[in-house]
Scaffold this motif. Structure first.
Motif, short mmCIF file in Angstrom:
data_model
loop_
_atom_site.label_atom_id
_atom_site.label_comp_id
_atom_site.label_asym_id
_atom_site.label_seq_id
_atom_site.Cartn_x
_atom_site.Cartn_y
_atom_site.Cartn_z
N PHE A 155 -3.46 13.17 -13.86
CA PHE A 155 -4.70 12.60 -13.35
C PHE A 155 -4.76 12.73 -11.82
N GLN A 156 -3.69 12.39 -11.13
CA GLN A 156 -3.67 12.46 -9.67
C GLN A 156 -3.87 13.90 -9.18
N GLN A 157 -3.26 14.84 -9.87
CA GLN A 157 -3.41 16.25 -9.49
C GLN A 157 -4.86 16.68 -9.62
N CYS A 158 -5.48 16.36 -10.72
CA CYS A 158 -6.88 16.72 -10.93
C CYS A 158 -7.78 16.03 -9.91
N ALA A 159 -7.46 14.77 -9.59
CA ALA A 159 -8.26 14.00 -8.65
C ALA A 159 -8.03 14.42 -7.21
N ASP A 160 -7.05 15.29 -6.99
CA ASP A 160 -6.71 15.76 -5.64
C ASP A 160 -6.34 14.58 -4.73
N ILE A 161 -5.54 13.68 -5.30
CA ILE A 161 -5.00 12.56 -4.52
C ILE A 161 -3.48 12.69 -4.56
N THR A 162 -2.79 11.83 -3.84
CA THR A 162 -1.34 11.89 -3.77
C THR A 162 -0.74 11.89 -5.18
N VAL A 163 0.06 12.92 -5.46
CA VAL A 163 0.69 13.05 -6.78
C VAL A 163 2.12 12.52 -6.68
N ASP A 164 2.30 11.29 -7.15
CA ASP A 164 3.62 10.68 -7.11
C ASP A 164 3.98 9.98 -8.42
N GLY A 170 -1.10 3.14 -7.32
CA GLY A 170 -1.37 2.25 -6.20
C GLY A 170 -2.87 2.13 -6.01
N ALA A 171 -3.28 1.66 -4.86
CA ALA A 171 -4.70 1.37 -4.60
C ALA A 171 -5.61 2.57 -4.83
N GLN A 172 -5.23 3.72 -4.31
CA GLN A 172 -6.09 4.89 -4.44
C GLN A 172 -6.20 5.33 -5.90
N THR A 173 -5.10 5.36 -6.61
CA THR A 173 -5.12 5.77 -8.01
C THR A 173 -5.90 4.77 -8.85
N TRP A 174 -5.70 3.46 -8.61
CA TRP A 174 -6.48 2.45 -9.32
C TRP A 174 -7.98 2.69 -9.12
N SER A 175 -8.36 2.96 -7.87
CA SER A 175 -9.77 3.16 -7.55
C SER A 175 -10.35 4.32 -8.34
N PHE A 176 -9.67 5.45 -8.33
CA PHE A 176 -10.14 6.63 -9.05
C PHE A 176 -10.13 6.38 -10.56
N GLY A 219 0.81 -1.21 0.00
CA GLY A 219 0.00 0.00 0.00
C GLY A 219 0.83 1.24 0.00
N ASP A 220 0.81 1.99 -1.07
CA ASP A 220 1.46 3.28 -1.06
C ASP A 220 0.43 4.40 -1.05
N GLU A 221 -0.83 4.03 -1.03
CA GLU A 221 -1.88 5.04 -1.04
C GLU A 221 -3.04 4.56 -0.17
N ASP A 222 -3.88 5.48 0.25
CA ASP A 222 -5.05 5.15 1.04
C ASP A 222 -6.15 4.64 0.13
N ALA A 223 -6.63 3.44 0.40
CA ALA A 223 -7.62 2.82 -0.47
C ALA A 223 -9.05 3.02 0.01
N THR A 224 -9.27 3.80 1.05
CA THR A 224 -10.62 3.94 1.59
C THR A 224 -11.23 5.27 1.17
#
Length: 154
Positions: A121-130, A134-140, A9-14
């Motif tokens: 994509f991560q920047q627009c989604a306001d999630i961790t930009v790396d 990972g789990a969070q990016t897959w989910s979005f 897990g490198d990201e929050d999946a919840t």
């Protein structure tokens, strides 16, 4: 495990995902519906629970999973990064193309273009930009790629 693919897990999946309620930047990912359950104030968690209940009672608003997935390279969702290769990378590239109208070659090579598009994509989604998936990016990604009215403007 495929070459370059790692698990962990490198990201929050919840996260709870819902289109709409754009914030002042106009990005439809942002807003209270996208709060995570960990560390969220009770009012945000209660609102997220209410939204989840609403979605469960209105199945027409749920995203198709499985055989109705817009991209069908694989159902695996390993952590991906620059240098990763294989069908999971093709899946991610397809999702990026569908979600934000990118024009990535779905070649299974997580190179510079895939990393930069992932960051956008991560920047627009306001999630961790790396630049990693990972789990969070897959989910979005899977959620937005399977929306009937994509692509959207980031």
């Amino acid at each position: 495990m495929g070459q370059g693919a790692t698990f962990g897990g490198d990201e929050d999946a919840t996260s709870i995902h819902r289109r709409g309620d754009p914030d002042s930047s106009g990005c439809p990912f942002r807003g209270p519906a996208f709060a995570t359950s960990q560390g969220a104030p009770p009012s945000v968690t209660a609102k997220a629970s209410s939204q989840a209940a609403h979605a469960a009672n209105h199945p027409g608003t749920l995203v198709a999973q499985g055989p109705d997935d817009i991209c069908n390279y694989t159902n695996r969702r390993p952590n991906l990064h620059r240098g990763s290769q294989g069908r999971a990378v093709q899946q991610a590239q397809c999702y990026l193309n569908e979600a934000i109208g990118a024009s990535l070659a779905e070649d299974g090579d997580f190179g510079r273009a895939t990393r930069n598009t992932t960051r956008l994509f991560q920047q627009c989604a306001d999630i961790t930009v790396d630049g990693r998936i990972g789990a969070q990016t897959w989910s979005f990604l899977s959620f937005w790629a399977n929306q009937p009215d994509t692509p959207f403007d980031c």
